[in-house]
Design a protein around this motif. Structure first.
Motif, short mmCIF file in Angstrom:
data_model
loop_
_atom_site.label_atom_id
_atom_site.label_comp_id
_atom_site.label_asym_id
_atom_site.label_seq_id
_atom_site.Cartn_x
_atom_site.Cartn_y
_atom_site.Cartn_z
N HIS A 66 9.59 -23.34 -16.19
CA HIS A 66 9.61 -23.36 -17.64
C HIS A 66 10.53 -24.50 -18.08
CE1 HIS A 66 10.46 -22.10 -21.77
NE2 HIS A 66 9.42 -21.26 -21.69
N SER A 92 16.23 -15.59 -26.54
CA SER A 92 14.97 -15.28 -27.20
C SER A 92 13.80 -15.98 -26.52
CB SER A 92 15.04 -15.68 -28.68
OG SER A 92 16.09 -15.01 -29.33
N LYS A 93 14.01 -17.23 -26.15
CA LYS A 93 12.95 -18.03 -25.54
C LYS A 93 12.53 -17.45 -24.19
CE LYS A 93 10.63 -22.02 -25.94
NZ LYS A 93 9.71 -22.28 -27.07
N LEU A 94 13.50 -17.19 -23.33
CA LEU A 94 13.19 -16.72 -21.99
C LEU A 94 12.67 -15.29 -21.98
CD1 LEU A 94 16.25 -18.21 -20.05
CD2 LEU A 94 13.98 -19.20 -20.39
N TRP A 152 19.44 -18.78 -28.67
CA TRP A 152 18.14 -19.44 -28.60
C TRP A 152 17.53 -19.29 -27.21
CZ3 TRP A 152 15.62 -23.10 -25.80
CH2 TRP A 152 14.43 -23.62 -26.35
N MET A 153 18.33 -19.50 -26.16
CA MET A 153 17.84 -19.40 -24.79
C MET A 153 17.40 -17.98 -24.46
SD MET A 153 17.17 -21.29 -22.18
CE MET A 153 18.14 -22.78 -22.50
N GLU A 206 23.60 -21.48 -28.71
CA GLU A 206 22.74 -21.90 -27.62
C GLU A 206 22.27 -20.70 -26.80
OE1 GLU A 206 24.72 -24.84 -25.30
OE2 GLU A 206 25.10 -26.17 -27.00
N GLU A 256 8.93 -15.64 -23.04
CA GLU A 256 7.97 -16.55 -22.42
C GLU A 256 7.97 -16.55 -20.89
OE1 GLU A 256 8.50 -20.44 -24.05
OE2 GLU A 256 8.28 -19.77 -26.14
N THR A 295 16.86 -21.45 -35.07
CA THR A 295 15.40 -21.51 -34.99
C THR A 295 14.93 -22.78 -34.31
OG1 THR A 295 15.33 -22.55 -37.18
CG2 THR A 295 15.16 -20.14 -37.08
N HIS A 296 15.86 -23.65 -33.89
CA HIS A 296 15.49 -24.89 -33.20
C HIS A 296 16.19 -24.93 -31.85
CE1 HIS A 296 19.32 -25.68 -35.21
NE2 HIS A 296 19.57 -26.55 -34.26
N GLN A 297 15.64 -25.69 -30.94
CA GLN A 297 16.20 -25.78 -29.60
C GLN A 297 17.52 -26.54 -29.62
OE1 GLN A 297 13.65 -27.57 -26.72
NE2 GLN A 297 15.11 -27.33 -25.03
N SER A 304 12.57 -24.89 -20.50
CA SER A 304 13.93 -24.47 -20.86
C SER A 304 14.77 -24.18 -19.63
CB SER A 304 13.88 -23.24 -21.76
OG SER A 304 13.23 -23.53 -22.99
#
Length: 327
Positions: free
Chosen positions: A153, A105-107, A102-103, A99, A110, A277-279, A155
């Motif tokens: 955002h 990379s996303k933050l 993923w968080m 978790e 973005e 690769t998925h949330q 997320s």
């Protein structure tokens, strides 16, 4: 010939030493003493007796207290005083590795990161980190103001809900700090701005490389601002760790994320080498007081660090959640 001898005697008389000054004898009450005619001559006047050695007991030497390291999960009461009780709650592994990967990379990709200008003694300087702010009200610290931003955002909204579940209080704003490498930092400070209300609860979630979160106690008034002998604590904040500060922390303590003593050789940002690769499902997230797997730290060695920090308050003022990202 006699004239030559006469001249030699006259010339030689010039080389004779000057006559010594006469010494006068003074009588006073039938006691006789000698007084030098030349007051500037050596030894004139009263003579001082040599000082004798005097032993003085040295004052008590103060020892600088050793720096403590906090790594154990749980609630730690670090001080109790007139301002109240100061507590730190440490939850390593609040986000499990998949978790947190993923968080992170996303933050990192973005969020609207930007570098702010602040002022020190009237001189402008660029803050050694990137930031972004989410909240219905602006947030001012030092001499820098972050404008209100209600465009959360998705997320971050999900992550906020998970932190609220763990802390048992609500958060209405979010400050994100991006530490791009070991040179990025933030100096000693307390989040004691009036806009945050009295004794806010601050939750700090870390993603990325481990950085040391330093804490030091405010010195008593008689120390005149000298921090030499105050208590200090170091808290390593690893990937996915949640740290909650409450009670009198903002009144009695300061904290810092200092420059890393040995920045990674790459010196730049890097996303995880591997990750989901998925949330992940954070809606039903149950906080876990465990550390990320040991092998994972090697995989994220030169990443930046995100710090997500939130402050809880019953007032409509900002209640800040802080997300730390960086090396």
């Amino acid at each position: 010939m006699s004239d030559k001898r006469q001249r030699a005697r006259v010339q030689g008389s010039w080389a004779k030493p000057p006559p010594r000054p006469s010494r006068a004898t003074v009588s006073n009450n039938q006691q006789t003493r000698h007084v030098d005619a030349d007051p500037d001559s050596w030894g004139s006047g009263p003579q001082k007796s040599p000082k004798t050695f005097e032993f003085h007991q040295p004052s008590k030497v103060r020892d600088v207290p050793p720096v403590k390291v906090m790594e154990q999960a749980g609630i730690h009461e670090i001080s109790r005083g007139p301002s109240g009780v100061s507590r730190l709650r440490l939850l390593p592994g609040f986000l499990p590795p998949e978790e947190a990967d993923w968080m992170f990379s996303k933050l990192l990709a973005e969020l609207p990161w930007s570098q702010k200008t602040n002022y020190r003694q009237g001189d402008a300087y660029e803050e050694p980190r990137l930031t972004c702010w989410f909240g219905a009200l602006p947030y001012t610290y030092a001499r820098s103001t972050l404008a209100a931003n209600t465009q959360w955002h998705p997320s971050l909204s999900t992550l906020r809900a998970a932190v609220e579940q763990a802390c048992g209080c609500g958060f209405n704003s979010l400050l994100c700090n991006l530490y791009r490498d070991g040179h990025d930092s933030i100096g000693w400070h307390s989040d004691d701005e009036a806009s945050l209300g009295r004794r806010p609860t601050i939750a700090s979630l870390s993603l990325g490389d481990t950085r040391v979160f330093g804490v030091r106690k405010q010195p008593p008034p008689e120390e005149n601002g000298d921090y030499t002998y105050v208590e200090q604590i170091r808290v390593p904040l690893s990937h996915g760790t949640l740290l909650v500060m409450d009670g009198a922390m903002q009144d009695d303590w300061q904290y810092i994320v200092s420059v890393s003593p040995s920045p990674p050789a790459s010196g730049g940002e890097r996303v995880p080498r591997s990750g989901p690769t998925h949330q992940p499902d954070l809606q039903n997230h149950v906080p876990r007081a465990r550390r990320p797997q040991a092998g994972y730290q090697a995989a994220i060695h030169s990443q930046p660090t995100i710090n997500l920090r939130s402050e809880a308050s019953s007032a409509p003022a900002p209640t800040l959640l802080a997300l730390r990202v960086g090396v």
